[in-house]
Design a protein around this motif. Structure first.
Motif, mmCIF file in Angstrom:
data_model
loop_
_atom_site.group_PDB
_atom_site.id
_atom_site.type_symbol
_atom_site.label_atom_id
_atom_site.label_comp_id
_atom_site.label_asym_id
_atom_site.label_seq_id
_atom_site.Cartn_x
_atom_site.Cartn_y
_atom_site.Cartn_z
ATOM 1 N N MET A 167 -37.534 -22.681 31.857
ATOM 2 C CA MET A 167 -36.953 -22.986 32.892
ATOM 3 C C MET A 167 -35.779 -22.088 32.945
ATOM 4 N N GLU A 168 -35.395 -21.524 34.197
ATOM 5 C CA GLU A 168 -34.291 -20.744 34.305
ATOM 6 C C GLU A 168 -32.760 -21.455 34.107
ATOM 7 N N ASN A 169 -31.845 -20.830 33.416
ATOM 8 C CA ASN A 169 -30.555 -21.429 33.104
ATOM 9 C C ASN A 169 -29.658 -21.120 34.387
ATOM 10 N N MET A 170 -29.855 -20.076 35.177
ATOM 11 C CA MET A 170 -28.747 -19.443 36.103
ATOM 12 C C MET A 170 -29.741 -19.931 37.476
ATOM 13 N N ILE A 171 -28.893 -20.114 38.597
ATOM 14 C CA ILE A 171 -29.369 -20.344 39.852
ATOM 15 C C ILE A 171 -30.245 -19.300 40.506
ATOM 16 N N ASN A 172 -29.682 -18.169 40.301
ATOM 17 C CA ASN A 172 -30.427 -16.956 40.720
ATOM 18 C C ASN A 172 -30.936 -16.744 42.231
ATOM 19 N N ASP B 104 -34.863 -25.683 42.642
ATOM 20 C CA ASP B 104 -33.887 -26.631 42.721
ATOM 21 C C ASP B 104 -32.555 -26.324 42.938
ATOM 22 N N SER B 105 -32.099 -25.149 42.676
ATOM 23 C CA SER B 105 -30.684 -24.794 42.947
ATOM 24 C C SER B 105 -30.686 -23.436 43.860
ATOM 25 N N THR B 106 -29.664 -23.436 44.433
ATOM 26 C CA THR B 106 -29.359 -22.199 45.343
ATOM 27 C C THR B 106 -28.037 -21.867 45.503
ATOM 28 N N VAL B 107 -27.717 -20.622 45.994
ATOM 29 C CA VAL B 107 -26.417 -20.388 46.632
ATOM 30 C C VAL B 107 -26.687 -20.052 48.104
ATOM 31 N N ILE B 108 -26.025 -20.670 48.836
ATOM 32 C CA ILE B 108 -26.094 -20.528 50.344
ATOM 33 C C ILE B 108 -24.660 -19.922 50.901
ATOM 34 N N THR B 109 -25.038 -18.989 51.606
ATOM 35 C CA THR B 109 -23.687 -18.282 52.317
ATOM 36 C C THR B 109 -23.167 -18.931 53.569
ATOM 37 N N ILE B 110 -21.944 -18.973 53.862
ATOM 38 C CA ILE B 110 -21.234 -19.399 55.061
ATOM 39 C C ILE B 110 -20.331 -18.291 55.653
ATOM 40 N N PRO B 111 -19.906 -18.474 57.073
ATOM 41 C CA PRO B 111 -18.961 -17.725 57.222
ATOM 42 C C PRO B 111 -17.553 -18.074 56.493
ATOM 43 N N ALA B 112 -16.741 -16.962 56.338
ATOM 44 C CA ALA B 112 -15.522 -17.376 55.523
ATOM 45 C C ALA B 112 -14.548 -18.134 56.713
ATOM 46 N N SER B 113 -14.800 -18.240 57.725
ATOM 47 C CA SER B 113 -14.122 -19.149 58.811
ATOM 48 C C SER B 113 -14.597 -20.385 59.050
ATOM 49 N N PHE B 114 -15.754 -20.708 58.543
ATOM 50 C CA PHE B 114 -16.218 -22.109 58.465
ATOM 51 C C PHE B 114 -15.159 -22.986 57.943
ATOM 52 N N ASP B 115 -14.842 -24.069 58.661
ATOM 53 C CA ASP B 115 -13.837 -25.102 58.034
ATOM 54 C C ASP B 115 -14.526 -25.938 57.002
ATOM 55 N N THR B 116 -13.814 -26.794 56.567
ATOM 56 C CA THR B 116 -14.506 -27.825 55.240
ATOM 57 C C THR B 116 -15.480 -28.673 55.802
ATOM 58 N N ILE B 117 -15.518 -29.077 57.066
ATOM 59 C CA ILE B 117 -16.439 -29.968 57.482
ATOM 60 C C ILE B 117 -17.925 -29.257 57.900
ATOM 61 N N GLN B 118 -17.848 -28.079 58.451
ATOM 62 C CA GLN B 118 -18.850 -27.037 58.688
ATOM 63 C C GLN B 118 -19.402 -26.869 57.129
ATOM 64 N N LYS C 142 -26.740 -23.200 36.443
ATOM 65 C CA LYS C 142 -27.258 -24.566 37.037
ATOM 66 C C LYS C 142 -26.544 -25.824 36.240
ATOM 67 N N VAL C 143 -26.035 -26.650 37.137
ATOM 68 C CA VAL C 143 -25.332 -27.920 36.870
ATOM 69 C C VAL C 143 -26.127 -28.945 37.681
ATOM 70 N N ILE C 144 -27.362 -29.475 36.977
ATOM 71 C CA ILE C 144 -27.761 -30.513 37.849
ATOM 72 C C ILE C 144 -27.733 -31.912 36.955
ATOM 73 N N LYS C 145 -26.999 -32.911 37.656
ATOM 74 C CA LYS C 145 -26.630 -33.999 37.095
ATOM 75 C C LYS C 145 -27.759 -34.875 36.409
ATOM 76 N N ASP C 146 -28.803 -35.146 37.310
ATOM 77 C CA ASP C 146 -29.972 -35.831 36.615
ATOM 78 C C ASP C 146 -30.909 -35.170 35.574
ATOM 79 N N GLU C 147 -30.550 -33.845 35.242
ATOM 80 C CA GLU C 147 -31.588 -32.949 34.537
ATOM 81 C C GLU C 147 -31.178 -33.467 32.937
ATOM 82 N N LYS C 148 -32.368 -33.489 32.207
ATOM 83 C CA LYS C 148 -31.864 -34.013 30.850
ATOM 84 C C LYS C 148 -31.648 -32.792 29.917
#
Length: 826
Positions: free
Chosen positions: A1-6, A114-128, A369-375
């Protein structure tokens, strides 16, 4: 299993992309249907089917009521899209989740993501931002990390040019399908930082499509055929020509794309007019026509570049180049206009459509990766757990590696070998803690395998990831916060509210804040009374109404174990993660209670009738300010305010033609403009506020001076002198808050002196016990009054001070304000 999100995902307004970091390289996954790098961010609903991408886009003209696109701009709002074919509505979060699920299907290797990095506009507010994370979770990801798009673009560029990229700084110009970001990036000793950012969530290619519809298609149809209120009927969800609106937008988008390579393009579709006659429409639009439509928008984006440079005291000589990213930068006018005005080199070395996903994948390759329910990873027989620690990216020629071993290590050995064979520790005795200095190959991704052996040199299959270290590769020194985060607090001086800074713009995430504040009202146990604090996003110097509410911190009387007195302490703590998750907690000193589930985030809601009402109120306010400025003969201020009045009149006009069920994002754009104008009014009138604050300071200073002469001591005189010595700096700062803070220091000093002065205490007690006073608890007040009289007779002024304080807290708020004003507290 990969240890980084990648895995990195660019969740775009128009197109989306998925990429993966693998052993130093980033690979973009192709669309298995079209074999393109991108997936159109379009979703089609057909009875029991959900179709995403190219095929969905092909139905934009066939079945426009069942096809949804450009929904990214409504992330974080409470809007939903009504879908005819399924008889229900879907939210922007749900639609985004469908796009992400389809991107997961691009990964044909059978790998479970099971993990990913998703990009957002820097101008997105906290709710977005939170809405984007929720879409990722809804798509099945257990861990979602958000990355700002300008950072992703910079990582893509820096790692492409890592061998010849020198220290310096550049501007990222990111104009996509729906949003715009401009960021100042600096590299120093291999570390990349985002120094500043500006942006607009409603500036992008979809706005250019809308302009073609509004400025070219609608005028042509109205001039040539019989239509009534065509624009309103097109933009209203229940409008007669609403389907035509989506068809026209699609045709406009196709024409816009063609105009990047051709001097003209044709727009073709059919429409039936008010007479029931169907017409085949063919409209020619030239590149020059299109450019004249969008130039003001491009110039608006350039103003943001200038703003960043002014804010950071930069000239063109300080900037290496402007890095172009985003599909809309293919438009020739964009590149030419930016170059013409800014007189800076335009850098188009990276693919505008895939750069964001590539940068996201580079970033994902450094995120564990930091997955809480992963053993925990372990070797079951030996119960061996290996936890590693090292820098994922470095400019050094070697990197320190450490590991903590849990389990029975007796008789075991370890060995670390670099993949190319250039380094080998040999067998070493395994202990609970091990460490090594690992030599690295320059300008490369270095991978080391760690193996565990028993005494017979048999390899034990422990589940531990290879060690991956990027030497000479670029990493980012944290993500900056795009906007100030503030609390809305009472401003006793103005008797309104103001913003109190919690986290400052451009601070590096994650962030923590804790502060003790006084509760400004009584909360009765078991009652419906509540304490509510509004958390805002936007400039801390702005008016609260000019900023956006993230949500409310709320504690109810039903949740406390005893009554809370006014003036008691509450400790408020806020934490914001790298991905802008906001956690709020509060501790009530008086009840010894901690509250954690007290923060309620709010989705953005802008009803048309509320928006119109707010704009009208703003219009009335500016009329009063203009009249006041003229009365004071402040004609310069009146001139500025009259200019703003014309902006408000324009807003009123735009809001009046906005239908209640308008399908565009125009209401959100109008709300942003309204907030901007409100802030401009505040700035235009702040001179008046500053003069009033200065006048109040000088008044309090004189009263404090007299109080010290009558009843003060040497220590208090010295304190007074220290405050007054700062007077010139404070009064010339043009900061209302600083002037008021200085005034409060004088008030506090005066209050300290008065509180031990018998005449002051007696006068205050007499005011409190006058016949006209009504207390919240008459029985308790009666007992305190008797105690106060007795204290005066006995000349026990310490006791009298306690009585006055308790009586004051029993007064209704209006009476408290009256007393504060009488004794000079205001």
């Amino acid at each position: 299993m990969e240890n980084m999100i990648n895995f990195g995902i660019d969740l775009g307004t128009t197109n989306s992309v998925i990429a993966k970091f693998t052993k130093g390289e980033v690979n973009i996954y192709k669309n298995p249907i079209s074999w393109k790098d991108t997936l159109p961010s379009v979703v089609l609903f057909r009875k029991d089917k959900i179709i995403v991408g190219e095929q969905a886009k092909s139905y934009l003209e066939k079945s426009p009521k069942n096809v949804i696109s450009s929904f990214k701009r409504k992330m974080g709002t409470n809007e939903a899209y009504k879908i005819n074919s399924i008889g229900k509505s879907v939210t922007p979060i749900e639609l985004s989740a469908h796009i992400i699920k389809e991107l997961k299907n691009f990964v044909q290797s059978g790998t479970q993501i099971d993990s990913t990095v998703i990009t957002i506009p820097a101008s997105f507010d906290t709710i977005q931002s939170n809405a984007t994370k929720e879409a990722g979770r809804l798509a099945g990801f257990k861990q979602v990390v958000l990355l700002q798009e300008p950072i992703a673009a910079s990582l893509a560029y820096a790692n492409k040019r890592m061998n010849d990229l020198k220290d310096g700084q550049w501007i990222v110009y990111d104009l996509g399908g729906g949003t715009f970001d401009v960021a100042l990036v600096k590299i120093n000793d291999g570390e990349m930082k985002i120094l500043d950012h500006e942006g607009d969530n409603f500036l992008g290619g979809s706005d250019f499509d809308r302009l073609i519809v509004e400025k070219k298609i609608i005028p042509y149809l109205e001039a040539e055929y019989n239509f009534k209120n065509l624009e309103k009927e097109m933009k209203s969800a229940s409008g007669k020509y609403n389907s035509v609106f989506y068809i026209a937008l699609h045709q406009a988008e196709q024409a816009k794309i063609q105009l990047s390579a051709k001097s003209s393009a044709e727009i073709e579709f059919d429409i039936t007019d008010e007479d029931g006659e169907t017409h085949e429409i063919i409209i020619t639009i030239t590149r020059s026509e299109f450019e004249s439509m969008i130039q003001q928008y491009i110039d608006k984006s350039i103003e943001m570049i200038k703003k960043i440079m002014v804010q950071n005291s930069l000239t063109s000589n300080d900037i290496d180049f402007i890095l172009m990213v985003g599909g809309s930068t293919y438009i020739p006018l964009v590149r030419n206009r930016v170059n013409e005005i800014m007189q800076l080199p335009i850098n188009c070395e990276i693919d505008p459509t895939t750069a964001i996903a590539i940068g996201a994948a580079y970033y994902a390759g450094t995120k564990q990766k930091v997955i809480k329910d992963e053993k925990p990873k372990s070797y079951v027989e030996n119960k061996l757990i290996i936890k590693t620690a090292y820098q994922k990216a470095t400019k050094e020629s070697e990197e320190f590696f450490a590991a903590k071993i849990e389990g029975n290590v007796e008789g075991l050995f370890y060995r670390i070998v670099r993949e190319d064979g250039g380094f080998d520790t040999g067998l070493k005795l395994l202990s609970k803690k091990i460490s090594e200095d690992l030599p690295l190959v320059n300008d490369s991704y270095n991978y080391f395998n760690i193996s565990i052996y028993d005494e017979q040199n048999n390899k034990i299959p422990v589940d531990v990831e290879p060690i991956g270290i990027a030497q000479g590769k670029f990493s980012i020194a944290g993500q900056p916060l795009p906007n100030d985060i503030c609390l809305e607090v009472d401003d006793f001086e103005s008797k309104h509210t103001r913003c109190e800074l919690v986290f400052q713009k451009n601070s590096i995430l994650p962030l923590r804040y804790s502060k003790i504040k006084e509760i400004n009202r009584i909360i009765v146990k078991g009652s419906d009374d509540f304490l509510r604090i509004n958390i805002l996003e936007g400039p801390h110097y702005a008016l609260p109404e000019a900023n956006r509410s993230i949500g409310f911190l709320e504690i109810s009387g039903k949740g406390i174990n005893r009554n809370i007195a006014k003036g008691s302490d509450i400790e408020i703590s806020l934490e914001m993660s790298e991905s802008r998750d906001l956690t709020v907690s509060a501790y009530l000193t008086m009840t010894d209670q901690e509250f954690k589930e007290i923060f309620s985030p709010t989705m953005r809601s802008v009803p048309q009738e509320v928006l119109s009402e707010q704009i009208s109120e703003l219009s009335e306010k500016i009329d009063k300010e203009i009249k006041f400025a003229i009365e004071l003969e402040n004609y310069e201020s009146a001139k500025d305010l009259k200019s703003l009045k014309s902006e408000i009149d324009e807003l009123i006009g735009e809001s009046l033609i906005l239908s209640i069920d308008d399908v565009t994002d125009k209401r959100y754009q109008l709300e942003d403009k309204k907030c901007s104008v409100a802030q401009k009014i505040y700035i235009a009138t702040q001179d008046k506020e500053i003069e009033m604050a200065k006048s109040r300071y000088l008044e309090v200073k004189q009263i404090c001076y007299e109080t010290i002469n009558e009843n003060g001591n040497d220590v208090e005189q010295k304190h007074f002198n220290g405050i007054v010595n700062q007077e010139h700096t404070i009064l010339s700062s043009k900061s209302i808050l600083k002037i008021r803070e200085q005034t409060d220091k004088l008030k506090d000093l005066m209050w300290t002196i008065n509180w031990r002065t018998p005449s002051f205490l007696i006068d205050t007690f007499q005011w409190l016990t006058s016949e006209r006073q009504r207390f919240n608890d008459q029985e308790k007040a009666k007992g305190l009054i008797e105690a106060g009289k007795f204290a005066i007779n006995c000349e026990n002024f310490d006791r009298l001070a306690e009585v006055v304080y308790d009586l004051f807290n029993l007064l209704p708020e209006l009476s408290q304000d009256e007393l504060k004003s009488k004794i000079g507290f205001y």
